[in-house]
Design a protein around this motif. Structure first.
Motif, PDB file in Angstrom:
ATOM      1  N   PRO A 192       0.826  -1.199   0.000  1.00  0.00           N
ATOM      2  CA  PRO A 192       0.000   0.000   0.000  1.00  0.00           C
ATOM      3  C   PRO A 192       0.867   1.259   0.000  1.00  0.00           C
ATOM      4  CG  PRO A 192      -0.485  -1.399   1.908  1.00  0.00           C
ATOM      5  CD  PRO A 192       0.692  -1.984   1.209  1.00  0.00           C
ATOM      6  N   TYR A 193       0.271   2.350  -0.410  1.00  0.00           N
ATOM      7  CA  TYR A 193       0.977   3.633  -0.387  1.00  0.00           C
ATOM      8  C   TYR A 193       1.599   3.825   0.984  1.00  0.00           C
ATOM      9  CZ  TYR A 193       1.938   8.603  -0.581  1.00  0.00           C
ATOM     10  OH  TYR A 193       2.567   9.818  -0.549  1.00  0.00           O
ATOM     11  N   ARG A 194       2.865   4.208   1.007  1.00  0.00           N
ATOM     12  CA  ARG A 194       3.557   4.366   2.277  1.00  0.00           C
ATOM     13  C   ARG A 194       4.686   5.378   2.138  1.00  0.00           C
ATOM     14  NH1 ARG A 194       7.881  -0.423   2.623  1.00  0.00           N
ATOM     15  NH2 ARG A 194       8.748  -0.095   0.574  1.00  0.00           N
ATOM     16  N   THR A 195       4.985   6.028   3.240  1.00  0.00           N
ATOM     17  CA  THR A 195       6.154   6.883   3.306  1.00  0.00           C
ATOM     18  C   THR A 195       6.966   6.617   4.571  1.00  0.00           C
ATOM     19  OG1 THR A 195       4.877   8.661   4.338  1.00  0.00           O
ATOM     20  CG2 THR A 195       5.120   8.743   1.935  1.00  0.00           C
ATOM     21  N   LYS A 196       6.477   5.727   5.432  1.00  0.00           N
ATOM     22  CA  LYS A 196       7.156   5.483   6.706  1.00  0.00           C
ATOM     23  C   LYS A 196       8.632   5.104   6.528  1.00  0.00           C
ATOM     24  CE  LYS A 196       6.685   3.300  11.187  1.00  0.00           C
ATOM     25  NZ  LYS A 196       5.918   2.376  12.031  1.00  0.00           N
ATOM     26  N   PRO A 197       9.010   4.228   5.565  1.00  0.00           N
ATOM     27  CA  PRO A 197      10.445   3.935   5.411  1.00  0.00           C
ATOM     28  C   PRO A 197      11.280   5.177   5.073  1.00  0.00           C
ATOM     29  CG  PRO A 197       9.139   2.282   4.274  1.00  0.00           C
ATOM     30  CD  PRO A 197       8.199   3.374   4.688  1.00  0.00           C
ATOM     31  N   LEU A 198      10.708   6.108   4.342  1.00  0.00           N
ATOM     32  CA  LEU A 198      11.427   7.344   4.016  1.00  0.00           C
ATOM     33  C   LEU A 198      11.543   8.244   5.248  1.00  0.00           C
ATOM     34  CD1 LEU A 198       9.758   8.109   0.573  1.00  0.00           C
ATOM     35  CD2 LEU A 198      11.983   7.027   0.997  1.00  0.00           C
ATOM     36  N   ILE A 199      10.492   8.262   6.056  1.00  0.00           N
ATOM     37  CA  ILE A 199      10.530   9.036   7.307  1.00  0.00           C
ATOM     38  C   ILE A 199      11.586   8.431   8.236  1.00  0.00           C
ATOM     39  CG2 ILE A 199       9.230   9.762   9.343  1.00  0.00           C
ATOM     40  CD1 ILE A 199       6.688   9.579   7.556  1.00  0.00           C
ATOM     41  N   GLU A 200      11.618   7.099   8.316  1.00  0.00           N
ATOM     42  CA  GLU A 200      12.623   6.426   9.159  1.00  0.00           C
ATOM     43  C   GLU A 200      14.028   6.767   8.681  1.00  0.00           C
ATOM     44  OE1 GLU A 200      10.024   2.537  10.516  1.00  0.00           O
ATOM     45  OE2 GLU A 200      11.191   2.433   8.662  1.00  0.00           O
ATOM     46  N   ARG A 201      14.227   6.808   7.382  1.00  0.00           N
ATOM     47  CA  ARG A 201      15.548   7.168   6.844  1.00  0.00           C
ATOM     48  C   ARG A 201      15.934   8.571   7.278  1.00  0.00           C
ATOM     49  NH1 ARG A 201      16.703   6.546   0.616  1.00  0.00           N
ATOM     50  NH2 ARG A 201      17.190   4.424   1.234  1.00  0.00           N
ATOM     51  N   LEU A 202      14.983   9.515   7.190  1.00  0.00           N
ATOM     52  CA  LEU A 202      15.265  10.885   7.598  1.00  0.00           C
ATOM     53  C   LEU A 202      15.540  10.955   9.097  1.00  0.00           C
ATOM     54  CD1 LEU A 202      15.474  13.904   6.917  1.00  0.00           C
ATOM     55  CD2 LEU A 202      12.991  14.041   7.229  1.00  0.00           C
ATOM     56  N   ALA A 203      14.789  10.219   9.893  1.00  0.00           N
ATOM     57  CA  ALA A 203      14.988  10.227  11.341  1.00  0.00           C
ATOM     58  C   ALA A 203      16.354   9.658  11.721  1.00  0.00           C
ATOM     59  CB  ALA A 203      13.886   9.416  12.023  1.00  0.00           C
ATOM     60  N   ASP A 204      16.851   8.703  10.938  1.00  0.00           N
ATOM     61  CA  ASP A 204      18.134   8.075  11.221  1.00  0.00           C
ATOM     62  C   ASP A 204      19.295   8.791  10.550  1.00  0.00           C
ATOM     63  OD1 ASP A 204      16.853   6.164  12.707  1.00  0.00           O
ATOM     64  OD2 ASP A 204      16.767   4.702  11.067  1.00  0.00           O
ATOM     65  N   ASP A 205      18.990   9.719   9.663  1.00  0.00           N
ATOM     66  CA  ASP A 205      20.031  10.407   8.895  1.00  0.00           C
ATOM     67  C   ASP A 205      20.899  11.235   9.823  1.00  0.00           C
ATOM     68  OD1 ASP A 205      21.557  11.544   6.928  1.00  0.00           O
ATOM     69  OD2 ASP A 205      19.913  12.591   5.935  1.00  0.00           O
ATOM     70  N   ASP A 206      22.203  11.082   9.700  1.00  0.00           N
ATOM     71  CA  ASP A 206      23.118  11.858  10.541  1.00  0.00           C
ATOM     72  C   ASP A 206      23.731  13.013   9.766  1.00  0.00           C
ATOM     73  OD1 ASP A 206      24.866  10.597   8.861  1.00  0.00           O
ATOM     74  OD2 ASP A 206      25.931   9.487  10.413  1.00  0.00           O
ATOM     75  N   GLY A 207      23.006  13.490   8.773  1.00  0.00           N
ATOM     76  CA  GLY A 207      23.483  14.633   8.007  1.00  0.00           C
ATOM     77  C   GLY A 207      24.103  14.257   6.675  1.00  0.00           C
ATOM     78  N   ARG A 208      24.238  12.950   6.408  1.00  0.00           N
ATOM     79  CA  ARG A 208      24.800  12.528   5.118  1.00  0.00           C
ATOM     80  C   ARG A 208      23.836  12.908   4.003  1.00  0.00           C
ATOM     81  NH1 ARG A 208      25.220   6.487   6.728  1.00  0.00           N
ATOM     82  NH2 ARG A 208      23.214   7.189   7.437  1.00  0.00           N
ATOM     83  N   THR A 209      24.360  13.307   2.898  1.00  0.00           N
ATOM     84  CA  THR A 209      23.504  13.671   1.768  1.00  0.00           C
ATOM     85  C   THR A 209      23.483  12.586   0.720  1.00  0.00           C
ATOM     86  OG1 THR A 209      25.335  14.865   0.762  1.00  0.00           O
ATOM     87  CG2 THR A 209      23.765  16.149   2.068  1.00  0.00           C
ATOM     88  N   SER A 210      24.470  11.693   0.715  1.00  0.00           N
ATOM     89  CA  SER A 210      24.468  10.617  -0.286  1.00  0.00           C
ATOM     90  C   SER A 210      23.880   9.362   0.316  1.00  0.00           C
ATOM     91  CB  SER A 210      25.887  10.353  -0.783  1.00  0.00           C
ATOM     92  OG  SER A 210      26.697   9.950   0.306  1.00  0.00           O
ATOM     93  N   ARG A 211      23.374   8.522  -0.525  1.00  0.00           N
ATOM     94  CA  ARG A 211      22.748   7.268  -0.079  1.00  0.00           C
ATOM     95  C   ARG A 211      23.499   6.105  -0.631  1.00  0.00           C
ATOM     96  NH1 ARG A 211      20.244   9.060   3.871  1.00  0.00           N
ATOM     97  NH2 ARG A 211      18.700  10.563   3.481  1.00  0.00           N
TER      98      ARG A 211
END
Length: 162
Positions: A143-162
């Motif tokens: 189903p439509y979701r954005t939670k994994p993207l929100i989790e990525r942002l919450a865990d992001d330590d300032g890195r801009t590359s993936r």
């Protein structure tokens, strides 16, 4: 560039888990000042960060268990008029412009196959739509979701590359 930061992401993840939480409750759960939470919620409201509540209501629960996508080829000069007319069909749940064989993918909900046939006919009758194809949704795999993207942002330590 994201409009949201890590604190926003933490708030959103908490709302995913406790969707009816008040600002005070969110502040308590996250160890934030109530004013910080309230200011962010107000900013999200003003900039329409959160989707509309009707997006969360299943068409199945409203009596429309059959879902489909209608691919539509349109006269490009009439595209905006086509979209305006599609808004008038209640069974049309979404319209997105796409590249490829179709110009638009139109999400629809129907009560049964006969109703889907009727709705597809309404779409085809819109001036500017030249041809359509219908694909019935057999099951919703993700189903439509954005939670994994929100989790990525919450865990992001300032890195801009993936």
């Amino acid at each position: 560039m994201s409009k949201l930061d890590r604190t926003d992401a933490r708030l959103l993840l908490t709302l995913c888990d406790v969707p009816r939480a008040t600002g005070v409750h969110l502040a308590s759960l996250l160890g934030l000042a109530r004013n910080t939470v309230q200011a962010r919620l107000a900013r999200w409201d003003q900039s329409q960060v959160l989707g509309r509540i009707d997006r969360l209501v299943s068409p199945r629960d409203l009596g429309y268990p059959l879902r489909a996508y209608v691919g539509a080829v349109t006269d490009q000069h009439r595209l905006e008029a086509v979209i305006d007319r599609l808004r008038d069909i209640p069974e049309v749940t979404e319209v997105v412009g796409v590249s490829g064989e179709a110009d638009l993918h139109i999400g629809v909900s129907a009560t049964d196959a006969d109703d889907l046939y009727r709705v597809a006919g309404l779409i085809l009758a819109v001036p500017g739509i030249e041809r359509t194809t219908v694909s019935v949704i057999m099951r919703e795999a993700i189903p439509y979701r954005t939670k994994p993207l929100i989790e990525r942002l919450a865990d992001d330590d300032g890195r801009t590359s993936r």
